[in-house]
Design a protein around this motif. Structure first.
Motif, PDB file in Angstrom:
ATOM      1  N   ILE A  70      26.400 -33.057  17.476  1.00 14.02           N
ATOM      2  CA  ILE A  70      25.268 -33.220  18.249  1.00 14.02           C
ATOM      3  C   ILE A  70      25.696 -33.763  19.763  1.00 14.02           C
ATOM      4  O   ILE A  70      25.447 -33.425  20.618  1.00 14.02           O
ATOM      5  N   THR A  71      26.402 -34.704  19.712  1.00  8.22           N
ATOM      6  CA  THR A  71      26.559 -35.625  20.806  1.00  8.22           C
ATOM      7  C   THR A  71      27.218 -34.584  21.776  1.00  8.22           C
ATOM      8  O   THR A  71      27.181 -34.625  23.080  1.00  8.22           O
ATOM      9  N   ARG A  72      28.345 -34.094  21.352  1.00  7.74           N
ATOM     10  CA  ARG A  72      29.215 -32.999  22.157  1.00  7.74           C
ATOM     11  C   ARG A  72      28.279 -31.951  22.706  1.00  7.74           C
ATOM     12  O   ARG A  72      28.527 -31.573  23.894  1.00  7.74           O
ATOM     13  N   TYR A  73      27.477 -31.330  21.787  1.00  5.69           N
ATOM     14  CA  TYR A  73      26.569 -30.242  22.171  1.00  5.69           C
ATOM     15  C   TYR A  73      25.840 -30.604  23.192  1.00  5.69           C
ATOM     16  O   TYR A  73      25.346 -29.699  24.226  1.00  5.69           O
ATOM     17  N   GLU A  74      25.155 -31.629  22.869  1.00  9.51           N
ATOM     18  CA  GLU A  74      24.112 -32.197  24.130  1.00  9.51           C
ATOM     19  C   GLU A  74      24.842 -32.519  25.353  1.00  9.51           C
ATOM     20  O   GLU A  74      24.297 -32.030  26.474  1.00  9.51           O
ATOM     21  N   ARG A  75      25.925 -32.958  25.381  1.00 10.46           N
ATOM     22  CA  ARG A  75      26.688 -33.112  26.318  1.00 10.46           C
ATOM     23  C   ARG A  75      27.017 -31.773  27.410  1.00 10.46           C
ATOM     24  O   ARG A  75      26.899 -31.716  28.629  1.00 10.46           O
ATOM     25  N   VAL A  76      27.219 -30.899  26.557  1.00  6.07           N
ATOM     26  CA  VAL A  76      27.536 -29.543  27.068  1.00  6.07           C
ATOM     27  C   VAL A  76      26.277 -29.007  27.736  1.00  6.07           C
ATOM     28  O   VAL A  76      26.462 -28.537  28.986  1.00  6.07           O
ATOM     29  N   LEU A  77      25.156 -29.314  27.129  1.00  6.25           N
ATOM     30  CA  LEU A  77      23.966 -28.626  27.554  1.00  6.25           C
ATOM     31  C   LEU A  77      23.730 -29.422  28.745  1.00  6.25           C
ATOM     32  O   LEU A  77      23.030 -28.852  29.811  1.00  6.25           O
ATOM     33  N   ARG A  78      23.955 -30.881  28.839  1.00  6.39           N
ATOM     34  CA  ARG A  78      23.520 -31.502  29.907  1.00  6.39           C
ATOM     35  C   ARG A  78      24.445 -31.234  31.288  1.00  6.39           C
ATOM     36  O   ARG A  78      23.734 -31.115  32.519  1.00  6.39           O
ATOM     37  N   GLN A  79      25.538 -30.912  31.081  1.00  7.98           N
ATOM     38  CA  GLN A  79      26.397 -30.584  32.191  1.00  7.98           C
ATOM     39  C   GLN A  79      25.857 -28.975  32.532  1.00  7.98           C
ATOM     40  O   GLN A  79      25.879 -29.129  33.953  1.00  7.98           O
ATOM     41  N   GLY A  80      25.485 -28.280  31.832  1.00  9.03           N
ATOM     42  CA  GLY A  80      25.261 -26.841  32.430  1.00  9.03           C
ATOM     43  C   GLY A  80      23.674 -27.169  33.246  1.00  9.03           C
ATOM     44  O   GLY A  80      23.469 -26.541  34.214  1.00  9.03           O
ATOM     45  N   ALA A  81      23.049 -28.226  32.784  1.00  7.75           N
ATOM     46  CA  ALA A  81      21.774 -28.129  33.294  1.00  7.75           C
ATOM     47  C   ALA A  81      21.727 -29.073  34.765  1.00  7.75           C
ATOM     48  O   ALA A  81      20.871 -28.793  35.475  1.00  7.75           O
ATOM     49  N   GLU A  82      22.849 -29.828  34.938  1.00 13.70           N
ATOM     50  CA  GLU A  82      23.013 -30.614  36.038  1.00 13.70           C
ATOM     51  C   GLU A  82      23.815 -29.802  36.935  1.00 13.70           C
ATOM     52  O   GLU A  82      23.782 -30.260  38.142  1.00 13.70           O
ATOM     53  N   THR A  83      24.282 -28.738  36.619  1.00 18.39           N
ATOM     54  CA  THR A  83      25.080 -27.957  37.854  1.00 18.39           C
ATOM     55  C   THR A  83      24.044 -27.245  38.795  1.00 18.39           C
ATOM     56  O   THR A  83      23.160 -26.348  38.363  1.00 18.39           O
ATOM     57  N   GLY A  84      24.200 -27.898  39.994  1.00 10.68           N
ATOM     58  CA  GLY A  84      23.012 -27.443  41.205  1.00 10.68           C
ATOM     59  C   GLY A  84      23.915 -27.251  42.317  1.00 10.68           C
ATOM     60  O   GLY A  84      25.092 -26.978  42.393  1.00 10.68           O
ATOM     61  N   ALA A  85      22.937 -27.138  43.297  1.00 11.03           N
ATOM     62  CA  ALA A  85      23.723 -26.908  44.712  1.00 11.03           C
ATOM     63  C   ALA A  85      24.891 -28.045  45.168  1.00 11.03           C
ATOM     64  O   ALA A  85      25.960 -27.482  45.479  1.00 11.03           O
ATOM     65  N   ALA A  86      24.711 -29.131  44.798  1.00  8.01           N
ATOM     66  CA  ALA A  86      25.635 -30.083  45.104  1.00  8.01           C
ATOM     67  C   ALA A  86      27.024 -29.795  44.418  1.00  8.01           C
ATOM     68  O   ALA A  86      28.068 -29.806  44.902  1.00  8.01           O
ATOM     69  N   GLU A  87      26.806 -29.476  43.024  1.00  4.13           N
ATOM     70  CA  GLU A  87      27.824 -29.599  42.238  1.00  4.13           C
ATOM     71  C   GLU A  87      28.656 -27.966  42.562  1.00  4.13           C
ATOM     72  O   GLU A  87      29.800 -27.805  42.570  1.00  4.13           O
ATOM     73  N   ALA A  88      28.053 -27.196  42.931  1.00  3.55           N
ATOM     74  CA  ALA A  88      28.546 -25.806  43.400  1.00  3.55           C
ATOM     75  C   ALA A  88      29.229 -26.016  44.629  1.00  3.55           C
ATOM     76  O   ALA A  88      30.388 -25.216  44.645  1.00  3.55           O
ATOM     77  N   ALA A  89      28.990 -26.880  45.378  1.00  3.52           N
ATOM     78  CA  ALA A  89      29.670 -27.048  46.902  1.00  3.52           C
ATOM     79  C   ALA A  89      31.079 -27.646  46.159  1.00  3.52           C
ATOM     80  O   ALA A  89      32.183 -27.410  46.929  1.00  3.52           O
ATOM     81  N   ALA A  90      31.139 -28.514  45.018  1.00  6.19           N
ATOM     82  CA  ALA A  90      32.203 -29.329  44.545  1.00  6.19           C
ATOM     83  C   ALA A  90      32.967 -28.468  43.856  1.00  6.19           C
ATOM     84  O   ALA A  90      34.384 -28.808  43.389  1.00  6.19           O
ATOM     85  N   ALA A  91      32.696 -27.088  43.354  1.00  5.75           N
ATOM     86  CA  ALA A  91      33.303 -26.482  42.178  1.00  5.75           C
ATOM     87  C   ALA A  91      34.567 -26.089  42.309  1.00  5.75           C
ATOM     88  O   ALA A  91      35.442 -26.218  41.597  1.00  5.75           O
ATOM     89  N   PRO A  92      35.139 -25.834  43.668  1.00  7.25           N
ATOM     90  CA  PRO A  92      36.443 -25.404  43.830  1.00  7.25           C
ATOM     91  C   PRO A  92      37.355 -26.798  43.286  1.00  7.25           C
ATOM     92  O   PRO A  92      38.406 -26.133  42.568  1.00  7.25           O
ATOM     93  N   SER A  93      37.198 -27.864  43.372  1.00  7.13           N
ATOM     94  CA  SER A  93      37.914 -29.074  43.096  1.00  7.13           C
ATOM     95  C   SER A  93      37.866 -29.230  41.594  1.00  7.13           C
ATOM     96  O   SER A  93      38.454 -29.759  40.779  1.00  7.13           O
ATOM     97  N   GLN A  94      37.001 -28.602  40.962  1.00 13.09           N
ATOM     98  CA  GLN A  94      36.624 -28.546  39.431  1.00 13.09           C
ATOM     99  C   GLN A  94      37.076 -27.438  38.642  1.00 13.09           C
ATOM    100  O   GLN A  94      36.993 -27.284  37.402  1.00 13.09           O
ATOM    101  N   GLU A  95      37.919 -26.626  39.289  1.00 12.44           N
ATOM    102  CA  GLU A  95      38.622 -25.407  38.710  1.00 12.44           C
ATOM    103  C   GLU A  95      39.921 -25.841  38.180  1.00 12.44           C
ATOM    104  O   GLU A  95      40.795 -26.381  38.841  1.00 12.44           O
ATOM    105  N   LEU A  96      40.237 -25.310  37.183  1.00 13.04           N
ATOM    106  CA  LEU A  96      41.674 -25.567  36.582  1.00 13.04           C
ATOM    107  C   LEU A  96      42.034 -24.029  36.566  1.00 13.04           C
ATOM    108  O   LEU A  96      41.630 -22.974  35.951  1.00 13.04           O
ATOM    109  N   VAL A  97      43.372 -23.795  37.196  1.00 13.20           N
ATOM    110  CA  VAL A  97      43.981 -22.359  37.442  1.00 13.20           C
ATOM    111  C   VAL A  97      45.270 -22.405  36.716  1.00 13.20           C
ATOM    112  O   VAL A  97      46.297 -23.247  37.164  1.00 13.20           O
ATOM    113  N   ARG A  98      45.645 -21.625  35.759  1.00  9.90           N
ATOM    114  CA  ARG A  98      46.848 -21.737  35.022  1.00  9.90           C
ATOM    115  C   ARG A  98      47.213 -20.229  34.881  1.00  9.90           C
ATOM    116  O   ARG A  98      46.845 -19.591  33.920  1.00  9.90           O
TER     117      ARG A  98
END
Length: 239
Positions: free
Chosen positions: A116-144
């Motif tokens: 439950i703790t991990r599921y809630e964390r995933v939901l919280r991360q999704g809910a918090e993704t907004g304009a500011a996070e979108a701007a920072a998204a490139p540095s949050q990508e993993l490319v392999r």
């Protein structure tokens, strides 16, 4: 208060599970067949499902498949069937964990809380993704190679194709991709992704690695992303 749905046709076992969970401040609903359980889950608000395999009508494997097709809510199979083939099948259908009866109350509660703790964390991360996070998204990508993981939006792409991964597969893939070249044992991976030490079945890790490979590897029998290091564990290959 987190709500737990128990789908179990043995009412004595279901009530025992309910008593353990209510003593730990969970709200619990019991359904004794799979179809009723699916209907109840569709009402929403549940944080986790405890699912038996031996159900009247359609068995727990079929119910697990239906749940996973519509929801990412954690599913813990609780069954007297402890053979590896049953565990592999249940986890392969998208269950997050597999607990064999009889079990200790402490183990049940520990696993429920961790998922439950991990599921809630995933939901919280999704809910918090907004304009500011979108701007920072490139540095949050993993490319392999052809694989791209967008951590903020919880999305995975192989080339131009978006992949749909259950929570645990996503967390396991992301953790390995974040540490290329490092070998992790099954025990280390289980502790990191599932959040439990010593009480886990490391076959769970093997099943999830195989599921990830079936999604991302051109040839799962000869993986180019996640290597098996025999006798040691798994390693994400450095590009």
């Amino acid at each position: 208060m987190n709500k737990i749905l128990i789908i179990e046709d043995n009412i004595e076992i279901a009530e025992m599970e309910r008593d353990f969970l209510e003593a730990s401040d969970f709200a619990v609903t019991i359904e004794t067949d799979g179809e009723a359980g699916l209907a109840e889950l569709a009402q929403g608000g549940y944080s986790l499902v405890l699912l038996d395999i031996m159900l009247p009508g359609r068995d727990g494997f079929a119910i697990c498949r239906d749940i996973r097709a519509k929801s990412e809510v954690p599913v813990l199979i609780v069954s007297a069937r402890g053979e590896d083939i049953d565990k592999i099948r249940g986890l392969g259908l998208g269950a997050d964990d597999y607990i064999t009866k009889p079990f200790s109350p402490g183990e049940l509660i520990a696993r429920v809380k961790s998922h439950i703790t991990r599921y809630e964390r995933v939901l919280r991360q999704g809910a918090e993704t907004g304009a500011a996070e979108a701007a920072a998204a490139p540095s949050q990508e993993l490319v392999r190679g052809e694989l791209r993981i967008e951590r903020l939006s919880h999305r995975v792409f192989l080339g131009k194709k978006e992949l749909t991964l259950p929570n645990k597969e996503y967390e396991l893939l992301t953790f390995l991709a974040e540490h290329p070249g490092i070998v992790f044992s099954k025990e280390q991976l289980f502790e990191h992704v599932w959040g439990l030490d010593a009480i886990g079945d490391t076959a769970t890790v093997m099943v999830h690695v195989n599921r990830i490979r079936s999604r991302i590897e051109p040839d799962p029998a000869h993986p180019i992303y996640i290597e098996t290091v025999w006798g040691a564990g798994y390693r994400f290959r450095e590009n």
